[in-house]
Design an enzyme around this catalytic site. Sequence first.
Site, PDB file in Angstrom:
ATOM      1  N   ALA A   1     -47.739  47.604  85.437  1.00 17.62           N
ATOM      2  CA  ALA A   1     -45.656  46.791  85.421  1.00 17.62           C
ATOM      3  C   ALA A   1     -45.742  45.283  86.279  1.00 17.62           C
ATOM      4  O   ALA A   1     -45.020  44.725  86.006  1.00 17.62           O
ATOM      5  CB  ALA A   1     -44.948  47.971  86.605  1.00 17.62           C
ATOM      6  N   LYS A   2     -47.558  45.031  86.883  1.00 22.00           N
ATOM      7  CA  LYS A   2     -47.106  43.694  87.622  1.00 22.00           C
ATOM      8  C   LYS A   2     -47.586  42.634  86.236  1.00 22.00           C
ATOM      9  O   LYS A   2     -47.374  43.006  85.263  1.00 22.00           O
ATOM     10  CB  LYS A   2     -48.242  43.982  87.769  1.00 22.00           C
ATOM     11  CG  LYS A   2     -48.840  44.813  89.721  1.00 22.00           C
ATOM     12  CD  LYS A   2     -47.207  45.023  89.904  1.00 22.00           C
ATOM     13  CE  LYS A   2     -47.569  46.098  91.368  1.00 22.00           C
ATOM     14  NZ  LYS A   2     -46.073  45.575  92.109  1.00 22.00           N
ATOM     15  N   PRO A   3     -47.171  41.115  87.111  1.00 24.98           N
ATOM     16  CA  PRO A   3     -47.698  40.145  85.978  1.00 24.98           C
ATOM     17  C   PRO A   3     -48.126  40.099  85.203  1.00 24.98           C
ATOM     18  O   PRO A   3     -48.429  39.714  84.363  1.00 24.98           O
ATOM     19  CB  PRO A   3     -47.002  39.101  87.110  1.00 24.98           C
ATOM     20  CG  PRO A   3     -46.247  39.119  87.589  1.00 24.98           C
ATOM     21  CD  PRO A   3     -46.841  41.076  88.094  1.00 24.98           C
TER      22      PRO A   3
END
Length: 377
Positions: free
Chosen positions: A183-185
């Site tokens: 879910a991180k950039p």
Amino acid sequence: MQFIDLKTQYSLIEENVKARIETVLRHGQFVMGPEIQELEERLAEFVGVRHCIGMSSGTDALLAAMMALEIGRGDEVITTPFTFIATGEMIALLGARPIFVDIDPVTYNLDPDLLEDAITGRTRAIMPVSLYGQCAEMDAINAVAERHRLPVIEDAAQSFGASDRGRRSCGLSTIGCTSFFPAKPLGAYGDGGACFTGDDALAKKLREIRNHGQDRRYHHPSLGLNGRLDTIQAAVLLAKMDVFPDEIAARSRLGDRYTALLSERGAASTATGGAAVLTPAIRPDNLSVYAQYTIQVPDRDEVATRLQDRGIPTAVHYPVPLNEQPVFHVGLETGATPVSADVAKRVISLPMHPYLSENEQIQVADAVAKAAGLTLS
């Protein structure tokens, strides 16, 4: 509507991902294969530092960073209480004590003006968190750290790709640590992380620590971890790096659009003063990657329920400051970080990813305005 849309991204990079994974499957070097070095070199160049060391997770990256700095039992590490548990957890796991310093009420990042009073003879490092995708005030934090000869570890789990005055997150301190959680950039298809540093000696230590403390096969000068990044995850990240610069630009653009849309629909503001919706404030010369687009609203639970009824997913990052968590609460003064305690009651994160359409953002903004009781213009 999806809170984070990884499927659209995959549709754009599917062939590249498949080809890179197929290469790994064919050469069979699933641990420390050639993709690890390729990724590390590419990420180090992207950040603008000499060294990137791939890690098994962002959590292990924080742990390895402190191990490389020889932080241990009885030491103190200053950090923020308004963050995910991993930040304080890794400090305590080493036997050190997290010292929680309150946040700036506008940016939600550690308030550098409060640092001096928190430093003691046992302080061994400062660990700011670049929350929600915006870099902490690293220049001010580094200035305090330099006066006291302390290293700074940037917890950049949410800010990889962000920049401060043109300098990339993870390249702003002694060691920068990030996460490649999906879910991180910049997310892998499983756990992953990295440490970044310009210090050759620290880089050598970090490479040893991630591989059981060995400097060569079966020779262990120090204790370490099984903290290696998987080769297949490196292959996925290499494929994603091809679109990452465009995604950074999209995240910044979409964040600005959210703010404009919410402002058009009522008393939304980036400053306190009675606004029904408080939108994010990005410091001048900063570029946020908006890992979360987080607003403040009154009656958060009611707002979340109303949004859910309209098909708008939300999340809360974070409802309980770390110094109010049972594991850390003993021995700490209740209410010692009043800004964090106050903000934690009202923050709510809206759907945010690089592939949000303008119509989806309008739908979210309209729903937020109605849920928060604003009058539509």
